[in-house]
Design a protein around this motif. Structure first.
Motif, PDB file in Angstrom:
ATOM      1  N   ALA A  64       2.880 -11.722 -28.250  1.00  0.00           N
ATOM      2  CA  ALA A  64       4.412 -12.112 -27.760  1.00  0.00           C
ATOM      3  C   ALA A  64       6.069 -12.211 -28.520  1.00  0.00           C
ATOM      4  O   ALA A  64       6.574 -11.500 -27.275  1.00  0.00           O
ATOM      5  N   LYS A  65       6.192 -10.967 -29.659  1.00  0.00           N
ATOM      6  CA  LYS A  65       7.322 -10.490 -29.601  1.00  0.00           C
ATOM      7  C   LYS A  65       7.306  -9.123 -29.012  1.00  0.00           C
ATOM      8  O   LYS A  65       8.682  -9.327 -28.514  1.00  0.00           O
ATOM      9  N   ALA A  66       6.211  -8.272 -28.661  1.00  0.00           N
ATOM     10  CA  ALA A  66       6.651  -7.452 -27.651  1.00  0.00           C
ATOM     11  C   ALA A  66       6.916  -7.800 -25.789  1.00  0.00           C
ATOM     12  O   ALA A  66       8.129  -7.505 -25.738  1.00  0.00           O
ATOM     13  N   ARG A  67       5.949  -8.754 -25.301  1.00  0.00           N
ATOM     14  CA  ARG A  67       6.836  -9.550 -24.557  1.00  0.00           C
ATOM     15  C   ARG A  67       7.886 -10.160 -24.324  1.00  0.00           C
ATOM     16  O   ARG A  67       9.256  -9.978 -23.383  1.00  0.00           O
ATOM     17  N   ALA A  68       8.378 -10.738 -25.434  1.00  0.00           N
ATOM     18  CA  ALA A  68       9.828 -11.653 -25.940  1.00  0.00           C
ATOM     19  C   ALA A  68      11.249 -10.315 -25.988  1.00  0.00           C
ATOM     20  O   ALA A  68      11.859 -11.300 -25.120  1.00  0.00           O
ATOM     21  N   CYS A  69       9.997  -9.370 -26.722  1.00  0.00           N
ATOM     22  CA  CYS A  69      11.358  -8.962 -26.486  1.00  0.00           C
ATOM     23  C   CYS A  69      12.088  -8.084 -24.939  1.00  0.00           C
ATOM     24  O   CYS A  69      13.352  -7.869 -24.892  1.00  0.00           O
ATOM     25  N   ALA A  70      11.367  -7.822 -24.361  1.00  0.00           N
ATOM     26  CA  ALA A  70      11.189  -7.151 -23.027  1.00  0.00           C
ATOM     27  C   ALA A  70      11.289  -8.082 -22.075  1.00  0.00           C
ATOM     28  O   ALA A  70      12.948  -7.495 -21.313  1.00  0.00           O
ATOM     29  N   SER A  71      11.335  -9.279 -22.103  1.00  0.00           N
ATOM     30  CA  SER A  71      11.677  -9.949 -20.864  1.00  0.00           C
ATOM     31  C   SER A  71      12.748 -10.672 -21.159  1.00  0.00           C
ATOM     32  O   SER A  71      14.477 -11.150 -20.168  1.00  0.00           O
ATOM     33  N   THR A  72      13.803 -11.321 -22.019  1.00  0.00           N
ATOM     34  CA  THR A  72      14.671 -11.604 -23.195  1.00  0.00           C
ATOM     35  C   THR A  72      15.659 -10.233 -22.245  1.00  0.00           C
ATOM     36  O   THR A  72      16.686 -11.224 -22.487  1.00  0.00           O
ATOM     37  N   ASN A  73      15.668  -9.146 -22.684  1.00  0.00           N
ATOM     38  CA  ASN A  73      16.231  -8.356 -22.593  1.00  0.00           C
ATOM     39  C   ASN A  73      16.780  -8.068 -21.370  1.00  0.00           C
ATOM     40  O   ASN A  73      17.404  -7.780 -20.357  1.00  0.00           O
ATOM     41  N   LEU A  74      15.971  -7.921 -20.370  1.00  0.00           N
ATOM     42  CA  LEU A  74      15.596  -7.969 -18.960  1.00  0.00           C
ATOM     43  C   LEU A  74      16.414  -9.210 -18.777  1.00  0.00           C
ATOM     44  O   LEU A  74      17.640  -8.984 -17.708  1.00  0.00           O
ATOM     45  N   ALA A  75      16.592 -10.127 -19.211  1.00  0.00           N
ATOM     46  CA  ALA A  75      17.277 -11.530 -18.726  1.00  0.00           C
ATOM     47  C   ALA A  75      18.573 -11.703 -19.398  1.00  0.00           C
ATOM     48  O   ALA A  75      19.741 -11.891 -18.161  1.00  0.00           O
TER      49      ALA A  75
END
Lengths: 378, 393
Positions: free
Chosen positions: A318-329
């Motif tokens: 969850a944390k790995a994904r959230a960091c990556a996708s929110t950073n993209l956002a």
């Protein structure tokens, strides 16, 4: 368990959404920042969190809490993320309460009651280096008299500048990078030898650097057992990681929504810029990334509720994904807003700032992808 | 014990008793699949027995209504059956475009006679279907298709050609988009018809692909007579059926993003680059694999959530475009990393060591994933228009 909110959770989301958008909006963060507010968060809002049962969201009923789960905590964090609200909810209601529940005992019980009542603020002092590495504990507590002498330094202690009690991860046995041999100590920030330096971060939220210069702590400062604090800390960190992941989902969603609205409204070359396929495909790709993360974060929160012993890899996912996708956002959000996105007057840059801090908190996407690779044996 | 717990226990016991051991080993490749059909040659007796036993209970298509031969299971029961099959490593007893695509469309748009005629034969693996959609001049712009069906009183007369018809050379029947009104706007003159591939005037020609295999055909129709009762839905409203069916096709292709059985990538790479201190000795490859694993595992949860959203009636109707886009791009990424992990050993096109380039052929095959069933770019267009409501999309 279905990967959607149930009826009670949806109702909680609606009430959290209403309260936080109304009483803790982005405008509030701006005001706290511009006024150089001493606390850096709204004490009125925190009182309302206590009245609503949010402060005691993870606190058992016998301590006056709401005894809800991590999915519910995540629902609140998501709304905090959408509004960039500065709140001790993470440090006190989630990290603090989890540590107290795992520690057990009379002292922890008293603290839990105060958390639920909104009468105490806690801060977890774990990190010592600028990249998250929870097993690296140099801060040492050596036996002295009826207690310990504490020496060392902590950094990135969220809400450390306002905490009534600092939960310090200290080494009592073994070497600097050993997984075990740490003890969790409740330290009064006003005690002799403690110095707290407030660090106002890029996102206008607050943390502290705290040094302990031969600080004497009594034996009753020990939470849980001496040398056996690692489990308490890792449980608290896992709750914190999943919670920050949920907050990042909120940050990413709001940046995304504002960007889609802007694409429909901003006109160049005689038409809405959202008509250009070059932007349509990028924003649609972003939609997909956010949807994938949403599922992973809800799964982690549910696993913390249903099967906490298995939660670690789910939390890291969850944390790995959230960091990556929110950073993209947030990057796409600023780029698609163009020049106006670079101005302080428009909120979108604030989302990028919060996302940057949220990524660093309790391990970034690399830290957690590495953890998954280790668990899978490569 | 709740009803569902009882169902789970009984299902497990039944599967243990009835799934032959040979059907509990990982599928090596596409050739191991059971497709059914009039001319299907089973690879083993076990494969045949497994399909028949499952078909008897309707469990080849567990969630279709019992009256059409399906299992009549609820969504929860279907989920449990799938979970138990996964736990016991049971292979899929029957794969087919009838199950994945035509069936759902017939259930929604077919008349009673069509459902009664075709669905049970799909469940029992008796008829193998193929899909006549794309044409040489109508790929991404599918609605511009030109294959025509003329009304000849008691039948339609079909002329034209299709391309990328998967396994048309093995199929017994085709569901086909044809133009029935040339004066209408392109979306409004299309009809959806069914016909037998043995009808005079139907010919197929396999297309050799970059993988060296020929899963697709060109399919030609010359004065093919199609009975009028084989029209599905309303005349000239075939686009509705086509779109609905496409969402099911997209779910199916998106599911490929989950990756199959096979050895975990971390292990494949360990053989090629070695291990130091418990970690792959190539740190950049390790990072690539870890990132893919993060995204792949999260996508698995997104698929699960999509099912739960559908069940809760909260899913956006175009959600399958997200799954299709993301799943296929993920699958391509996975196979790129398989090739990287295998190194030069993986490049042998014709050798026993490489099992005749098995990994290569699979890698090449994945390149079609983001083209077939609507390209990635078409999916992004759909998301822009239908989900994000962007102007001019």
């Amino acid at each position: 368990m279905a990967l959607v909110l149930n009826e009670e959770q949806s109702m909680l989301r609606d009430s959290a959404r209403g309260l936080i958008a109304d009483r803790g909006p982005v405008a509030q963060l701006r005001k706290l920042r511009d006024d150089r507010d001493a606390s850096g968060f709204s004490r009125e809002l925190w009182k309302e969190f206590a009245d609503m049962g949010f402060a005691g969201i993870l606190v058992p009923e016998e301590n006056g809490g709401s005894a809800l789960g991590h999915v519910e905590a995540g629902v609140v964090m998501e709304e905090i993320g959408r509004n960039l609200t500065s709140s001790p909810f993470l440090s006190t209601a989630l990290l603090g309460a989890t540590a107290m529940k795992r520690a057990g005992g009379a002292r922890a019980g008293e603290i839990l009651s105060k958390i639920a009542a909104g009468q105490i603020l806690l801060a977890l002092a774990c990190d010592e280096k600028s990249k998250h590495n929870p097993h690296h504990v140099e801060t040492r507590a050596t036996r002295a008299g009826n207690g310990f002498t504490l020496k060392g330094a902590k950094t990135f202690v969220v809400d450390g500048h306002v905490a009534d009690l600092i939960l310090v991860v200290a080494r009592t046995a073994g070497g600097v990078n050993d997984k075990e041999g740490v003890t969790l100590l409740a330290v009064d920030p006003k005690a002799k030898g403690v110095s707290v330096e407030r660090t106002i971060m890029v996102d206008a939220h607050n943390a502290a650097r705290i040094t302990f210069d031969d600080v004497h702590v009594d034996a009753d400062a020990v939470l849980g057992e001496v040398d056996n604090g690692a489990r308490i800390v890792s449980d608290a960190l896992n709750v914190g990681r999943a919670a920050v992941a949920a907050e990042l989902v909120g940050v990413g969603d709001e940046a995304f929504d504002r960007t889609v609205a802007y694409l429909k409204e901003r006109k160049q070359f005689g038409k809405a810029i959202g008509e250009f396929q070059g932007l349509q495909h990028r924003v649609s790709h972003l939609y997909c990334e956010l949807e994938v993360t949403r599922a992973a974060v809800l799964k982690a929160l549910q696993t913390l509720d249903q099967a906490p012993a298995n939660a670690a890899p789910f939390v890291s996912l969850a944390k790995a994904r959230a960091c990556a996708s929110t950073n993209l956002a947030v990057q796409e959000a600023v780029q698609m807003h163009g020049g106006i996105g670079m101005t302080d007057a428009v909120d979108i840059g604030l989302f990028m700032k919060r996302a940057r801090v949220g990524q660093e908190l309790f391990g970034d996407s690399r830290f957690h992808a590495d953890r998954i690779a280790r668990l899978r044996g490569y | 014990m709740t009803d569902l717990e009882t169902f789970r226990r009984e299902t497990r016991a039944w599967l243990e008793a009835n799934c032959p051991p040979e059907m509990r080993t990982p599928q090596e490749d596409d050739d191991d699949r059971c497709w059914g059909g009039r001319n299907f040659r089973f690879k083993s007796e076990a494969q045949k027995v497994w399909m028949q036993r499952m078909a008897e209970r309707g469990w080849t298509v567990p969630d279709w209504p019992k009256e059409y031969g399906g299992g009549g299971l609820s969504k929860d029961e279907t989920k449990i059956l799938r979970e138990e099959m996964r736990a016991l490593k049971c292979r899929s007893p029957l794969d087919s475009f009838g199950i994945w695509m035509l069936g759902p469309a017939l259930l929604k748009y077919g008349n009673e006679a069509q459902k009664k005629e075709h669905l049970p034969k799909i469940v029992r693996g008796e008829i193998r279907w193929c899909q006549g959609y794309s044409e040489p001049g109508a790929g991404s712009d599918l609605a511009s298709l030109q294959t025509r069906a003329e009304d000849k009183g008691d039948h339609y007369l079909v002329n034209g050609s299709k391309i990328w018809t998967s396994y048309a050379n093995h199929a017994d029947m085709i569901f086909c988009l044809v133009r029935t009104d040339f004066s209408a706007k392109k979306h409004e003159g299309i009809s959806f018809v069914l016909f037998d591939m043995t009808t005079p005037g139907v010919t197929t020609k396999p297309i050799l692909l970059i993988s060296g295999k020929s899963p697709f055909c060109e399919t030609f129709f010359t004065d093919v007579k199609v009975p009028k009762e084989n029209l599905v839905g309303t005349l000239n409203r075939g686009w509705d059926v086509a779109k609905y069916l496409l969402t099911h096709e997209r779910d199916m292709i998106g599911g490929m993003g989950l990756g199959g059985g096979g050895r975990p990538l971390g292990q494949v790479a360990a053989d090629a680059v070695g291990v130091e201190n418990g970690m792959l000795a190539d740190p950049l490859l390790r990072a690539d694999i870890a990132r893919l694993e993060v995204d792949g595992w999260a996508f698995q949860m997104a698929m699960e959530r999509a099912g739960d959203l559908a069940k809760a009636k909260q899913a956006h109707p175009a959600y399958s475009s997200f799954l299709k886009y993301y799943g296929t791009e993920l699958n391509k990424r996975r196979h790129e990393l398989v090739m990287t992990s295998l190194g030069s050993d993986g490049l042998e096109w014709e050798s026993a060591r490489s099992q005749e380039g098995e990994a290569l052929r699979a890698w090449l095959r994945t390149k079609a994933n983001s083209i077939e069933g609507g390209t990635s770019e078409v999916q992004l267009n759909i998301i822009s228009k239908r989900i994000l409501d962007l102007p001019g999309a």
